[in-house]
Design an enzyme around this catalytic site. Sequence first.
Site, PDB file in Angstrom:
ATOM      1  N   GLU A  96       3.718  41.576  -4.562  1.00  0.00           N
ATOM      2  CA  GLU A  96       3.515  40.832  -5.814  1.00  0.00           C
ATOM      3  C   GLU A  96       3.026  39.401  -5.605  1.00  0.00           C
ATOM      4  O   GLU A  96       2.745  38.694  -6.570  1.00  0.00           O
ATOM      5  CB  GLU A  96       4.819  40.817  -6.617  1.00  0.00           C
ATOM      6  CG  GLU A  96       5.252  42.198  -7.030  1.00  0.00           C
ATOM      7  CD  GLU A  96       6.601  42.202  -7.734  1.00  0.00           C
ATOM      8  OE1 GLU A  96       6.859  41.327  -8.570  1.00  0.00           O
ATOM      9  OE2 GLU A  96       7.399  43.114  -7.447  1.00  0.00           O
ATOM     10  N   HIS A 154     -11.084  35.970  -3.637  1.00  0.00           N
ATOM     11  CA  HIS A 154     -10.640  34.737  -4.290  1.00  0.00           C
ATOM     12  C   HIS A 154     -11.625  33.612  -3.961  1.00  0.00           C
ATOM     13  O   HIS A 154     -11.988  33.440  -2.793  1.00  0.00           O
ATOM     14  CB  HIS A 154      -9.231  34.370  -3.799  1.00  0.00           C
ATOM     15  CG  HIS A 154      -8.689  33.159  -4.476  1.00  0.00           C
ATOM     16  ND1 HIS A 154      -8.187  33.193  -5.758  1.00  0.00           N
ATOM     17  CD2 HIS A 154      -8.613  31.867  -4.072  1.00  0.00           C
ATOM     18  CE1 HIS A 154      -7.808  31.966  -6.105  1.00  0.00           C
ATOM     19  NE2 HIS A 154      -8.063  31.144  -5.092  1.00  0.00           N
ATOM     20  N   GLU A 180     -19.213  35.686  -1.764  1.00  0.00           N
ATOM     21  CA  GLU A 180     -18.297  36.769  -2.145  1.00  0.00           C
ATOM     22  C   GLU A 180     -18.980  38.127  -2.057  1.00  0.00           C
ATOM     23  O   GLU A 180     -18.422  39.088  -1.527  1.00  0.00           O
ATOM     24  CB  GLU A 180     -17.797  36.556  -3.578  1.00  0.00           C
ATOM     25  CG  GLU A 180     -16.829  35.414  -3.737  1.00  0.00           C
ATOM     26  CD  GLU A 180     -16.330  35.264  -5.164  1.00  0.00           C
ATOM     27  OE1 GLU A 180     -15.273  34.666  -5.345  1.00  0.00           O
ATOM     28  OE2 GLU A 180     -17.003  35.745  -6.102  1.00  0.00           O
TER      29      GLU A 180
HETATM   30  C1  GRF Z   1     -15.035  36.686  -8.619  1.00  0.00           C
HETATM   31  O1  GRF Z   1     -16.225  35.993  -8.398  1.00  0.00           O
HETATM   32  C2  GRF Z   1     -13.840  36.069  -7.904  1.00  0.00           C
HETATM   33  O2  GRF Z   1     -14.112  34.790  -7.449  1.00  0.00           O
HETATM   34  C3  GRF Z   1     -12.757  35.939  -8.936  1.00  0.00           C
HETATM   35  O3  GRF Z   1     -13.262  36.521 -10.122  1.00  0.00           O
HETATM   36  C4  GRF Z   1     -14.673  36.609 -10.067  1.00  0.00           C
HETATM   37  C5  GRF Z   1     -15.196  37.797 -10.843  1.00  0.00           C
HETATM   38  O4  GRF Z   1     -14.713  37.770 -12.155  1.00  0.00           O
HETATM   39  N1  GRF Z   1     -11.546  36.518  -8.451  1.00  0.00           N
HETATM   40  P1  GRF Z   1     -15.301  38.692 -13.320  1.00  0.00           P
HETATM   41  O5  GRF Z   1     -14.991  40.134 -12.989  1.00  0.00           O
HETATM   42  O6  GRF Z   1     -16.779  38.466 -13.382  1.00  0.00           O
HETATM   43  O7  GRF Z   1     -14.569  38.254 -14.555  1.00  0.00           O
END
Ligand code: GRF
Length: 211
Positions: free
Chosen positions: A152, A115, A184
């Site tokens: 959930e 996240h 990330e």
């Molecule tokens: C990730 O960088 C994370 O921050 C969020 O969604 C991003 C990736 O999204 N949860 P996507 O798969 O490129 O649409």
Amino acid sequence: MGDKRINIAVLVGKGSRLPAILKCIENLPDVKVEIVISYKRESSGVELAKEKGIEGLVMYWSGWKSEGKTREEFCAQVGRILTERGVNLVVMAGWDVILTKEYFEEFSGDTMNIHPSLLPAFAGLHGSKVQEEVLKSGIRETGATLHFVIDEGVDTGPIILQERVKVEDGETVESLEQKIHEKEDAMLCRAITLCAEGRLRKEGKNVTLGS
Ligand code: GRF
């Protein structure tokens, strides 16, 4: 984990974090990405998976809903597919469909989610909306969180790793996203490596990273 193979499923939207995950596991002989699933109709992650000889699957959530089928059925189906493929670790990166209990009934491995904020701040928001809210709030520091998903709850599971990012003067949604994406990718690789080394442990809500 540690004494067994790790079979990963990557659950994505577009799939922007997939290249970094695939790069990371090149150095981890006991780790394999078994399947990439996107809830979006178009996903570069699914395409990349197929190019690499990995199963790539679109489970188009909006289409599913428009056919009158439920979230519960969708989540059960995802869980069944993961179990059928022998997956034991799910990495959610961009997967914005809230998982229901049916998923956890069908799939008993670990599930983690990345996240783009320092949880619990800015929970429950998706994509660039998070960074828009961060910039509006005026905070000087944000970051990214990797956490387990055990029920959930949205962005509420036990935290595995967090990394900080400074919000500089003149920062934009795009510049912030870029810095957060770098964190990330590093966090995802660190957590997968910890799993491969058998060091990442979860006891109820308590997470330890080993020494
Ligand atoms: C990730 O960088 C994370 O921050 C969020 O969604 C991003 C990736 O999204 N949860 P996507 O798969 O490129 O649409």
